[in-house]
Design a protein around this motif. Structure first.
Motif, PDB file in Angstrom:
ATOM      1  N   VAL A 190      12.301  12.199  -2.046  1.00 17.15           N
ATOM      2  CA  VAL A 190      13.428  11.921  -1.155  1.00 17.15           C
ATOM      3  C   VAL A 190      12.956  11.782   0.291  1.00 17.15           C
ATOM      4  CG1 VAL A 190      15.710  12.715  -0.414  1.00 17.15           C
ATOM      5  CG2 VAL A 190      14.909  13.231  -2.738  1.00 17.15           C
ATOM      6  N   VAL A 191      12.022  12.634   0.710  1.00 21.73           N
ATOM      7  CA  VAL A 191      11.418  12.584   2.044  1.00 21.73           C
ATOM      8  C   VAL A 191       9.923  12.387   1.882  1.00 21.73           C
ATOM      9  CG1 VAL A 191      10.939  13.859   4.164  1.00 21.73           C
ATOM     10  CG2 VAL A 191      13.186  14.089   3.065  1.00 21.73           C
ATOM     11  N   THR A 192       9.376  11.321   2.473  1.00 21.89           N
ATOM     12  CA  THR A 192       7.926  11.112   2.540  1.00 21.89           C
ATOM     13  C   THR A 192       7.613  10.641   3.957  1.00 21.89           C
ATOM     14  OG1 THR A 192       8.120   8.841   1.684  1.00 21.89           O
ATOM     15  CG2 THR A 192       7.640  10.577   0.076  1.00 21.89           C
ATOM     16  N   GLN A 208      14.953  22.568 -12.941  1.00 17.30           N
ATOM     17  CA  GLN A 208      15.034  21.767 -11.708  1.00 17.30           C
ATOM     18  C   GLN A 208      14.472  22.580 -10.551  1.00 17.30           C
ATOM     19  OE1 GLN A 208      18.970  20.735 -10.364  1.00 17.30           O
ATOM     20  NE2 GLN A 208      18.221  19.325  -8.785  1.00 17.30           N
ATOM     21  N   MET A 209      13.587  21.952  -9.790  1.00 18.60           N
ATOM     22  CA  MET A 209      12.969  22.606  -8.638  1.00 18.60           C
ATOM     23  C   MET A 209      12.865  21.595  -7.495  1.00 18.60           C
ATOM     24  SD  MET A 209       9.185  24.362  -8.327  1.00 18.60           S
ATOM     25  CE  MET A 209       8.330  22.813  -7.987  1.00 18.60           C
ATOM     26  N   ILE A 210      13.198  22.044  -6.298  1.00 16.85           N
ATOM     27  CA  ILE A 210      13.033  21.229  -5.096  1.00 16.85           C
ATOM     28  C   ILE A 210      11.757  21.686  -4.396  1.00 16.85           C
ATOM     29  CG2 ILE A 210      14.107  20.379  -2.992  1.00 16.85           C
ATOM     30  CD1 ILE A 210      15.764  19.944  -5.584  1.00 16.85           C
ATOM     31  N   GLN A 211      10.841  20.739  -4.122  1.00 17.81           N
ATOM     32  CA  GLN A 211       9.626  21.100  -3.397  1.00 17.81           C
ATOM     33  C   GLN A 211       9.641  20.455  -2.018  1.00 17.81           C
ATOM     34  OE1 GLN A 211       4.958  20.403  -4.123  1.00 17.81           O
ATOM     35  NE2 GLN A 211       5.848  22.123  -5.239  1.00 17.81           N
ATOM     36  N   LEU A 212       9.298  21.280  -1.022  1.00 14.72           N
ATOM     37  CA  LEU A 212       9.254  20.841   0.370  1.00 14.72           C
ATOM     38  C   LEU A 212       7.884  21.169   0.944  1.00 14.72           C
ATOM     39  CD1 LEU A 212      12.088  22.791  -0.111  1.00 14.72           C
ATOM     40  CD2 LEU A 212      12.782  21.320   1.773  1.00 14.72           C
ATOM     41  N   TRP A 213       7.394  20.299   1.826  1.00 17.93           N
ATOM     42  CA  TRP A 213       6.135  20.538   2.533  1.00 17.93           C
ATOM     43  C   TRP A 213       6.402  20.555   4.034  1.00 17.93           C
ATOM     44  CZ3 TRP A 213       2.405  16.336   0.133  1.00 17.93           C
ATOM     45  CH2 TRP A 213       2.182  16.632  -1.217  1.00 17.93           C
ATOM     46  N   VAL A 214       5.736  21.479   4.713  1.00 15.14           N
ATOM     47  CA  VAL A 214       5.794  21.550   6.171  1.00 15.14           C
ATOM     48  C   VAL A 214       4.371  21.662   6.702  1.00 15.14           C
ATOM     49  CG1 VAL A 214       6.788  22.705   8.174  1.00 15.14           C
ATOM     50  CG2 VAL A 214       7.996  22.787   5.979  1.00 15.14           C
ATOM     51  N   LEU A 215       4.042  20.854   7.695  1.00 12.67           N
ATOM     52  CA  LEU A 215       2.730  20.936   8.326  1.00 12.67           C
ATOM     53  C   LEU A 215       2.663  22.189   9.197  1.00 12.67           C
ATOM     54  CD1 LEU A 215       2.351  17.230   9.516  1.00 12.67           C
ATOM     55  CD2 LEU A 215       1.309  18.270   7.492  1.00 12.67           C
ATOM     56  N   ALA A 247       9.548   2.800   1.311  1.00 17.74           N
ATOM     57  CA  ALA A 247      10.462   2.484   2.410  1.00 17.74           C
ATOM     58  C   ALA A 247      11.873   3.018   2.177  1.00 17.74           C
ATOM     59  CB  ALA A 247      10.517   0.970   2.615  1.00 17.74           C
ATOM     60  N   LEU A 248      12.222   3.325   0.926  1.00 15.52           N
ATOM     61  CA  LEU A 248      13.557   3.833   0.626  1.00 15.52           C
ATOM     62  C   LEU A 248      13.712   5.306   0.992  1.00 15.52           C
ATOM     63  CD1 LEU A 248      14.127   2.205  -2.892  1.00 15.52           C
ATOM     64  CD2 LEU A 248      15.106   1.465  -0.703  1.00 15.52           C
ATOM     65  N   THR A 249      12.596   6.015   1.106  1.00 12.72           N
ATOM     66  CA  THR A 249      12.666   7.450   1.365  1.00 12.72           C
ATOM     67  C   THR A 249      12.873   7.740   2.845  1.00 12.72           C
ATOM     68  OG1 THR A 249      10.264   7.618   1.610  1.00 12.72           O
ATOM     69  CG2 THR A 249      11.162   7.958  -0.593  1.00 12.72           C
ATOM     70  N   SER A 250      13.340   8.949   3.116  1.00  5.98           N
ATOM     71  CA  SER A 250      13.625   9.367   4.491  1.00  5.98           C
ATOM     72  C   SER A 250      12.358   9.831   5.193  1.00  5.98           C
ATOM     73  CB  SER A 250      14.652  10.506   4.477  1.00  5.98           C
ATOM     74  OG  SER A 250      14.843  11.037   5.769  1.00  5.98           O
ATOM     75  N   GLU A 251      12.349   9.731   6.519  1.00  7.67           N
ATOM     76  CA  GLU A 251      11.349  10.413   7.330  1.00  7.67           C
ATOM     77  C   GLU A 251      11.729  11.894   7.418  1.00  7.67           C
ATOM     78  OE1 GLU A 251       8.577   9.340   8.463  1.00  7.67           O
ATOM     79  OE2 GLU A 251       8.748   7.152   8.400  1.00  7.67           O
ATOM     80  N   GLY A 252      10.791  12.716   7.872  1.00  9.80           N
ATOM     81  CA  GLY A 252      11.056  14.138   8.001  1.00  9.80           C
ATOM     82  C   GLY A 252      11.703  14.477   9.329  1.00  9.80           C
ATOM     83  N   ILE A 253      11.560  15.754   9.684  1.00  8.87           N
ATOM     84  CA  ILE A 253      12.084  16.248  10.959  1.00  8.87           C
ATOM     85  C   ILE A 253      11.179  17.396  11.396  1.00  8.87           C
ATOM     86  CG2 ILE A 253      13.710  17.785   9.766  1.00  8.87           C
ATOM     87  CD1 ILE A 253      15.622  17.491  12.120  1.00  8.87           C
ATOM     88  N   GLY A 254      10.813  17.449  12.668  1.00  8.91           N
ATOM     89  CA  GLY A 254       9.860  18.453  13.095  1.00  8.91           C
ATOM     90  C   GLY A 254       8.568  18.320  12.316  1.00  8.91           C
ATOM     91  N   ASN A 255       8.074  19.423  11.770  1.00  4.87           N
ATOM     92  CA  ASN A 255       6.865  19.399  10.956  1.00  4.87           C
ATOM     93  C   ASN A 255       7.158  19.291   9.460  1.00  4.87           C
ATOM     94  OD1 ASN A 255       5.409  19.665  13.309  1.00  4.87           O
ATOM     95  ND2 ASN A 255       4.119  21.327  12.582  1.00  4.87           N
ATOM     96  N   PHE A 256       8.404  19.095   9.112  1.00  3.40           N
ATOM     97  CA  PHE A 256       8.818  18.924   7.715  1.00  3.40           C
ATOM     98  C   PHE A 256       8.540  17.485   7.280  1.00  3.40           C
ATOM     99  CE2 PHE A 256      12.560  17.594   5.041  1.00  3.40           C
ATOM    100  CZ  PHE A 256      12.099  18.151   3.862  1.00  3.40           C
ATOM    101  N   ALA A 281      10.862  16.613  -2.689  1.00  2.00           N
ATOM    102  CA  ALA A 281      10.990  15.990  -4.004  1.00  2.00           C
ATOM    103  C   ALA A 281      11.931  16.827  -4.856  1.00  2.00           C
ATOM    104  CB  ALA A 281       9.632  15.850  -4.684  1.00  2.00           C
ATOM    105  N   ASP A 282      12.772  16.148  -5.620  1.00  2.00           N
ATOM    106  CA  ASP A 282      13.687  16.793  -6.570  1.00  2.00           C
ATOM    107  C   ASP A 282      13.087  16.589  -7.956  1.00  2.00           C
ATOM    108  OD1 ASP A 282      15.877  17.506  -8.244  1.00  2.00           O
ATOM    109  OD2 ASP A 282      17.284  17.024  -6.629  1.00  2.00           O
ATOM    110  N   ALA A 283      12.591  17.670  -8.555  1.00  2.00           N
ATOM    111  CA  ALA A 283      11.799  17.568  -9.789  1.00  2.00           C
ATOM    112  C   ALA A 283      12.474  18.263 -10.958  1.00  2.00           C
ATOM    113  CB  ALA A 283      10.416  18.179  -9.570  1.00  2.00           C
TER     114      ALA A 283
END
Length: 224
Positions: free
Chosen positions: A22-24, A117-124, A35-44, A48-50
């Motif tokens: 969903v966000v890349t 179902q698991m949502i995974q998020l990455w933050v720099l 191109a269909l996916t969203s940009e992040g926000i801050g360091n996020f 992905a919805d898995a």
């Protein structure tokens, strides 16, 4: 307000799971970004919805200089790896792993014969070279829980100016947010800024007014 739903995104996956990214964020994915996916926000930078297949697993793999947050929506996960090997996560639980410069390896496994179902998020990370760390949160129904970000403390979430809250909302529960926020409705349905929305919807807005139409889970990402 920008709205992005899972129906708009291609099906992907690897190993023992199916997922929709969903966000890349372009800072990490560059020319590989869909191109269909969203940009992040801050360091996020990633969401992905898995859905893990019955007894499916990611396979052991490493991370370095990234913070990996796993939000369980349905089912269970058995965690294996260099941090807290053997930890089990139930629906509603949140696992936060800080790789830092030390790094970690992990494998997430569905121990059941039904999909989860698991949502995974990455933050720099804001500071390079930190030691690896591991945290688990159990958000309480009816409460909005900070699971990442804020000022440094010995017992609180990993510090960052990028913050993540999880709301385990009961029917009719409300929450608001002033300022830019990315909010992902991972389960249930809700009225957000006057729009009737269902699970699998990402919202980017500068002001959030949320009312749960039923028991729901909302993930909010924002900066200080």
């Amino acid at each position: 307000m920008d709205i992005l739903t899972l129906e708009q995104l291609p099906q992907g996956g690897f190993a023992g799971l199916k997922e929709k990214q969903v966000v890349t964020d372009s800072r990490v994915f560059g020319g590989r970004k869909n191109a269909l996916t969203s940009e992040g926000i801050g360091n996020f930078v990633y969401l992905a919805d898995a859905n893990f297949l019955p007894y499916g697993e990611t396979g052991m793999h490493p991370h370095r200089e990234i913070d990996v947050i796993s939000v369980m929506v349905k089912g269970r996960i058995s965690h294996a790896g260099s941090l807290e090997h053997g930890q089990s996560l139930e629906a509603g639980s949140v696992q936060v792993q800080r790789a830092g410069g030390e790094g970690f390896a992990h494998n997430e496994i569905n121990p059941d014969e039904t999909p989860n179902q698991m949502i995974q998020l990455w933050v720099l990370p804001e500071v390079a070279g930190q030691v690896a760390g591991y945290q688990v949160y159990e958000p309480v129904e009816g409460e909005r829980t900070r699971i990442y970000g804020g000022a440094a403390s010995e017992s609180g979430p990993f510090s960052s100016r990028t913050m993540i809250d999880v709301l385990s909302a009961t029917k009719g529960q409300q929450t608001q947010h002033e300022g830019e926020v990315l909010a992902y409705l991972s389960s249930g349905s809700a009225t957000i800024n006057g729009h009737e929305l269902s699970a699998g919807t990402l919202i980017r807005t500068n002001k959030l007014e949320f009312i749960a139409n039923e028991q729901s889970q909302l993930i909010l990402v924002f900066t200080d």
